[in-house]
Scaffold this active site. Structure first.
Site, PDB file in Angstrom:
ATOM      1  NE  ARG A 171      -3.093   0.379   3.226  1.00 45.86           N
ATOM      2  CZ  ARG A 171      -4.286   0.947   3.043  1.00 45.86           C
ATOM      3  NH1 ARG A 171      -5.182   0.354   2.307  1.00 45.86           N
ATOM      4  NH2 ARG A 171      -4.582   2.093   3.607  1.00 45.86           N
ATOM      5  NE  ARG A 175       6.661   8.559  -4.211  1.00 43.78           N
ATOM      6  CZ  ARG A 175       5.875   9.054  -3.254  1.00 43.78           C
ATOM      7  NH1 ARG A 175       6.391   9.738  -2.256  1.00 43.78           N
ATOM      8  NH2 ARG A 175       4.580   8.890  -3.306  1.00 43.78           N
ATOM      9  NE  ARG A 248      -4.366  -5.797  15.504  1.00 44.59           N
ATOM     10  CZ  ARG A 248      -3.868  -6.156  16.685  1.00 44.59           C
ATOM     11  NH1 ARG A 248      -4.285  -7.272  17.277  1.00 44.59           N
ATOM     12  NH2 ARG A 248      -2.965  -5.407  17.284  1.00 44.59           N
ATOM     13  NE  ARG A 279      -2.338   6.013  12.552  1.00 41.67           N
ATOM     14  CZ  ARG A 279      -2.818   5.727  11.358  1.00 41.67           C
ATOM     15  NH1 ARG A 279      -2.073   5.912  10.290  1.00 41.67           N
ATOM     16  NH2 ARG A 279      -4.045   5.277  11.193  1.00 41.67           N
ATOM     17  CD  GLU A 299      -4.492   5.932  15.041  1.00 43.51           C
ATOM     18  OE1 GLU A 299      -4.751   6.923  14.353  1.00 43.51           O
ATOM     19  OE2 GLU A 299      -4.278   4.793  14.552  1.00 43.51           O
ATOM     20  CE1 TYR A 347      -6.331  -0.853   5.723  1.00 44.20           C
ATOM     21  CE2 TYR A 347      -4.621  -2.397   5.081  1.00 44.20           C
ATOM     22  CZ  TYR A 347      -5.007  -1.254   5.726  1.00 44.20           C
ATOM     23  OH  TYR A 347      -4.051  -0.513   6.377  1.00 44.20           O
ATOM     24  CG  ASP A 349      -7.616   3.589   1.487  1.00 45.49           C
ATOM     25  OD1 ASP A 349      -7.633   3.509   2.727  1.00 45.49           O
ATOM     26  OD2 ASP A 349      -6.583   3.472   0.806  1.00 45.49           O
TER      27      ASP A 349
HETATM   28  P1  FAD Z   1     -18.250   2.287   8.418  1.00 48.17           P
HETATM   29  O1  FAD Z   1     -17.774   3.689   8.407  1.00 48.17           O
HETATM   30  O2  FAD Z   1     -17.667   1.356   9.416  1.00 48.17           O
HETATM   31  O3  FAD Z   1     -19.837   2.317   8.577  1.00 48.17           O
HETATM   32  C1  FAD Z   1     -20.591   1.194   8.943  1.00 48.17           C
HETATM   33  C2  FAD Z   1     -21.700   1.684   9.869  1.00 48.17           C
HETATM   34  O4  FAD Z   1     -22.577   0.583  10.118  1.00 48.17           O
HETATM   35  C3  FAD Z   1     -21.193   2.151  11.222  1.00 48.17           C
HETATM   36  O5  FAD Z   1     -21.630   3.459  11.480  1.00 48.17           O
HETATM   37  C4  FAD Z   1     -21.797   1.148  12.203  1.00 48.17           C
HETATM   38  O6  FAD Z   1     -22.172   1.730  13.440  1.00 48.17           O
HETATM   39  C5  FAD Z   1     -23.016   0.655  11.443  1.00 48.17           C
HETATM   40  N1  FAD Z   1     -23.442  -0.682  11.846  1.00 48.17           N
HETATM   41  C6  FAD Z   1     -22.699  -1.806  11.881  1.00 48.17           C
HETATM   42  N2  FAD Z   1     -23.436  -2.834  12.324  1.00 48.17           N
HETATM   43  C7  FAD Z   1     -24.671  -2.355  12.577  1.00 48.17           C
HETATM   44  C8  FAD Z   1     -25.862  -2.929  13.081  1.00 48.17           C
HETATM   45  N3  FAD Z   1     -25.924  -4.215  13.415  1.00 48.17           N
HETATM   46  N4  FAD Z   1     -26.944  -2.131  13.223  1.00 48.17           N
HETATM   47  C9  FAD Z   1     -26.896  -0.814  12.918  1.00 48.17           C
HETATM   48  N5  FAD Z   1     -25.788  -0.217  12.437  1.00 48.17           N
HETATM   49  C10 FAD Z   1     -24.681  -0.978  12.275  1.00 48.17           C
HETATM   50  N6  FAD Z   1      -9.657   5.577   4.240  1.00 48.17           N
HETATM   51  C11 FAD Z   1      -9.064   6.508   3.457  1.00 48.17           C
HETATM   52  O7  FAD Z   1      -9.437   6.676   2.289  1.00 48.17           O
HETATM   53  N7  FAD Z   1      -8.069   7.326   3.960  1.00 48.17           N
HETATM   54  C12 FAD Z   1      -7.617   7.206   5.243  1.00 48.17           C
HETATM   55  O8  FAD Z   1      -6.720   7.948   5.645  1.00 48.17           O
HETATM   56  C13 FAD Z   1      -8.227   6.228   6.084  1.00 48.17           C
HETATM   57  N8  FAD Z   1      -7.822   6.085   7.353  1.00 48.17           N
HETATM   58  C14 FAD Z   1      -8.417   5.145   8.148  1.00 48.17           C
HETATM   59  C15 FAD Z   1      -8.009   5.052   9.471  1.00 48.17           C
HETATM   60  C16 FAD Z   1      -8.598   4.134  10.314  1.00 48.17           C
HETATM   61  C17 FAD Z   1      -8.173   4.022  11.749  1.00 48.17           C
HETATM   62  C18 FAD Z   1      -9.638   3.279   9.811  1.00 48.17           C
HETATM   63  C19 FAD Z   1     -10.288   2.256  10.693  1.00 48.17           C
HETATM   64  C20 FAD Z   1     -10.051   3.392   8.500  1.00 48.17           C
HETATM   65  C21 FAD Z   1      -9.449   4.323   7.652  1.00 48.17           C
HETATM   66  N9  FAD Z   1      -9.880   4.490   6.335  1.00 48.17           N
HETATM   67  C22 FAD Z   1      -9.268   5.425   5.533  1.00 48.17           C
HETATM   68  C23 FAD Z   1     -10.988   3.676   5.766  1.00 48.17           C
HETATM   69  C24 FAD Z   1     -12.364   4.345   5.916  1.00 48.17           C
HETATM   70  O9  FAD Z   1     -12.662   4.533   7.274  1.00 48.17           O
HETATM   71  C25 FAD Z   1     -13.406   3.416   5.284  1.00 48.17           C
HETATM   72  O10 FAD Z   1     -13.111   3.185   3.927  1.00 48.17           O
HETATM   73  C26 FAD Z   1     -14.860   3.940   5.351  1.00 48.17           C
HETATM   74  O11 FAD Z   1     -15.137   4.667   6.506  1.00 48.17           O
HETATM   75  C27 FAD Z   1     -15.766   2.726   5.310  1.00 48.17           C
HETATM   76  O12 FAD Z   1     -17.114   3.125   5.240  1.00 48.17           O
HETATM   77  P2  FAD Z   1     -18.241   2.036   5.484  1.00 48.17           P
HETATM   78  O13 FAD Z   1     -19.521   2.711   5.300  1.00 48.17           O
HETATM   79  O14 FAD Z   1     -17.942   0.809   4.708  1.00 48.17           O
HETATM   80  O15 FAD Z   1     -18.024   1.568   7.010  1.00 48.17           O
HETATM   81  N1  UDP Z   2       3.718   0.676   7.944  1.00 49.47           N
HETATM   82  C1  UDP Z   2       4.945   0.544   8.546  1.00 49.47           C
HETATM   83  N2  UDP Z   2       5.540   1.641   9.103  1.00 49.47           N
HETATM   84  C2  UDP Z   2       4.958   2.849   9.081  1.00 49.47           C
HETATM   85  C3  UDP Z   2       3.704   2.995   8.454  1.00 49.47           C
HETATM   86  C4  UDP Z   2       3.112   1.883   7.899  1.00 49.47           C
HETATM   87  O1  UDP Z   2       5.490  -0.545   8.601  1.00 49.47           O
HETATM   88  O2  UDP Z   2       5.547   3.813   9.624  1.00 49.47           O
HETATM   89  C5  UDP Z   2       3.081  -0.535   7.380  1.00 49.47           C
HETATM   90  C6  UDP Z   2       2.123  -1.211   8.365  1.00 49.47           C
HETATM   91  O3  UDP Z   2       2.220  -2.608   8.179  1.00 49.47           O
HETATM   92  C7  UDP Z   2       0.778  -0.717   7.925  1.00 49.47           C
HETATM   93  C8  UDP Z   2       0.952  -0.665   6.413  1.00 49.47           C
HETATM   94  O4  UDP Z   2       2.298  -0.222   6.248  1.00 49.47           O
HETATM   95  O5  UDP Z   2      -0.255  -1.596   8.313  1.00 49.47           O
HETATM   96  C9  UDP Z   2      -0.008   0.259   5.704  1.00 49.47           C
HETATM   97  O6  UDP Z   2       0.115   1.544   6.258  1.00 49.47           O
HETATM   98  P1  UDP Z   2      -1.018   2.623   6.151  1.00 49.47           P
HETATM   99  O7  UDP Z   2      -0.494   3.900   6.662  1.00 49.47           O
HETATM  100  O8  UDP Z   2      -1.589   2.560   4.777  1.00 49.47           O
HETATM  101  O9  UDP Z   2      -2.075   2.043   7.186  1.00 49.47           O
HETATM  102  P2  UDP Z   2      -3.525   2.584   7.598  1.00 49.47           P
HETATM  103  O10 UDP Z   2      -3.649   4.004   7.128  1.00 49.47           O
HETATM  104  O11 UDP Z   2      -4.491   1.677   6.917  1.00 49.47           O
HETATM  105  O12 UDP Z   2      -3.546   2.450   9.075  1.00 49.47           O
END
Ligand code: FAD
Ligand code: UDP
Length: 365
Positions: A171, A175, A248, A279, A299, A347, A349
């Site tokens: 991911r 470079r 996770r 982080r 986190e 997984y 985005d």
């Molecule tokens: P969710 O946002 O999880 O929505 C699902 C909803 O369903 C929730 O509100 C939940 O409460 C509800 N639900 C579940 N079960 C039930 C139930 N039984 N009854 C009623 N409601 C229910 N993406 C990026 O592009 N850039 C980023 O930098 C990025 N950073 C991330 C960092 C973290 C820590 C995480 C966890 C994800 C990150 N993502 C990022 C991914 C991004 O969060 C997801 O792609 C997006 O939010 C997923 O949307 P969703 O609707 O599939 O899921």
């Molecule tokens: N990763 C790492 N070191 C870093 C940042 C990321 O080894 O400083 C690895 C780690 O395994 C992570 C993966 O790269 O799960 C993808 O990172 P990303 O930042 O895309 O993770 P996310 O935003 O989904 O938490």
């Protein structure tokens, strides 16, 4: 039937689908068990700062259609994600690029960096990387792996790098130019004013019921809608009858600090194993904030257990094959469709979530 669609989950996937379905004249009811909309992209205003309550979210995509789509709902700023890695008392730029290599080895040119990596790679003799460790060693050599990848990844995923799929590390850009942009995508930014407004606009005029869990709700309202779109956990939907998928989760320790600028960057990764968090996010820097105070979140990553929020599907072979069995059950459903990060156990985005929701819209409507 009172509604054409019951949409379970007011996250990004459910919201895009609801918005498009309403536009096409379908009557939708959106429910979510949380007390707010927007799922994991929800932002909360603290001291005038948009706090990314469920973890830092940076929008990035190479898909122009998705970029134009999301820009209907908010104006994006010019934020470019450039995290910094803290390893013991050393500081490195991420992703892995000439700034990182030059700091690590005191070198200046791409050829010098390539020679060092090639030498380190040869020591391991990995031909076809089969897991994350082999992939990382073969891309970046031993120093980068040991200082910047191994500890962070094992904290993040709670498993040795030898038991994780190689794609996770792919991911990240790798470079040989001086470029700290964490993403290779053409478009990137943060919505000015945060993410919640995007979902608010998508759900405008649509009936939404919060604090409503599907499993309770459907018992009392079995005939509420013609079709259900479920964006929660697919294994939970099926009562874990084939076994539980692994996830996770992340715990955030958020603090308001009485200083203007705590760490000088939105994201600092702590890559050594001994520091318990992965982080620290300083939220104001996503929007170039000038507020007198600051908000930071540490986190901590841990294994998911029932009752807490699942964040990341663990897409190793075992889980993927279990998911495939749930998918077979799902394919037989006539009135239920699954979507989103939890429904599709992917997984994803945000841009991929929008893409997938729009594809489903085309298929359904
Ligand atoms: P969710 O946002 O999880 O929505 C699902 C909803 O369903 C929730 O509100 C939940 O409460 C509800 N639900 C579940 N079960 C039930 C139930 N039984 N009854 C009623 N409601 C229910 N993406 C990026 O592009 N850039 C980023 O930098 C990025 N950073 C991330 C960092 C973290 C820590 C995480 C966890 C994800 C990150 N993502 C990022 C991914 C991004 O969060 C997801 O792609 C997006 O939010 C997923 O949307 P969703 O609707 O599939 O899921
Ligand atoms: N990763 C790492 N070191 C870093 C940042 C990321 O080894 O400083 C690895 C780690 O395994 C992570 C993966 O790269 O799960 C993808 O990172 P990303 O930042 O895309 O993770 P996310 O935003 O989904 O938490």
């Amino acid at each position: 039937m009172k509604y054409d669609y019951l949409i379970v989950g007011a996250g990004l996937f459910g919201a895009v689908f609801a918005y498009e379905a309403k536009k096409a004249g379908r009557k939708c009811l959106v429910i979510d068990k949380r007390d707010h909309i927007a799922g994991n992209i929800y932002c909360e205003n603290v001291e005038g700062i948009n706090v990314h309550k469920y973890g830092a979210h940076i929008f990035h995509t190479s898909n122009k259609e998705v970029w134009d789509y999301v820009n209907q709902f908010a104006e994006f700023n010019h934020y470019i994600n450039s995290p910094v890695a803290a390893y013991k008392d050393e500081t490195y730029n991420l992703p892995f690029n000439m700034n990182t290599f030059s700091r690590l080895w005191g070198i200046r040119t791409p050829q010098e960096a390539k020679d060092i990596i090639q030498k380190q790679r040869a020591e391991y003799g990995v031909a076809e990387p089969k897991n994350l460790e082999e992939q990382a060693l073969s891309l970046a050599g031993k120093d980068v792996y040991e200082k910047l990848i191994k500890g962070y990844t094992e904290k993040q995923w709670g498993r040795p790098c030898t038991e994780l799929p190689a794609f996770i590390i792919k991911r990240l850009p790798f470079r040989f130019i001086y470029d700290n942009n964490y993403f290779n995508d053409r478009y990137q930014g943060i919505p000015i004013g945060g993410y919640t407004q995007i979902v608010e606009k998508m759900l405008d005029g649509i009936e939404v019921r919060l604090k409503t869990d599907y499993f309770e709700f459907i018992k009392e309202n079995p005939d509420i809608a013609d079709i259900t779109l479920f964006t929660g956990m697919i294994d939970e939907y099926y009562g874990y009858q084939l076994g539980a998928l692994e996830y996770r989760t992340v715990r955030f320790e958020t603090e308001v600090l009485d200083c203007e600028n705590y760490q000088g960057n939105a994201v600092v990764n702590y890559t050594e194993r001994e520091v318990p968090y992965t982080r620290i996010i300083e939220h104001k820097h996503f929007e170039f904030g000038k507020q007198p105070k600051t908000v930071i979140s540490r986190e901590y990553s841990s294994e998911w257990k029932p009752g807490i929020e699942p964040y990341y599907p663990i897409n190793n072979e075992e889980n993927n094959s279990l998911f495939a069995k749930y998918r077979e059950l799902a394919d037989k459903e006539e009135k239920v469709i699954f979507g989103g990060r939890l429904g599709n156990y992917k997984y994803y985005d945000m841009d991929k979530v929008i893409e997938a929701a729009l594809d489903l819209v085309k298929e359904q409507l």
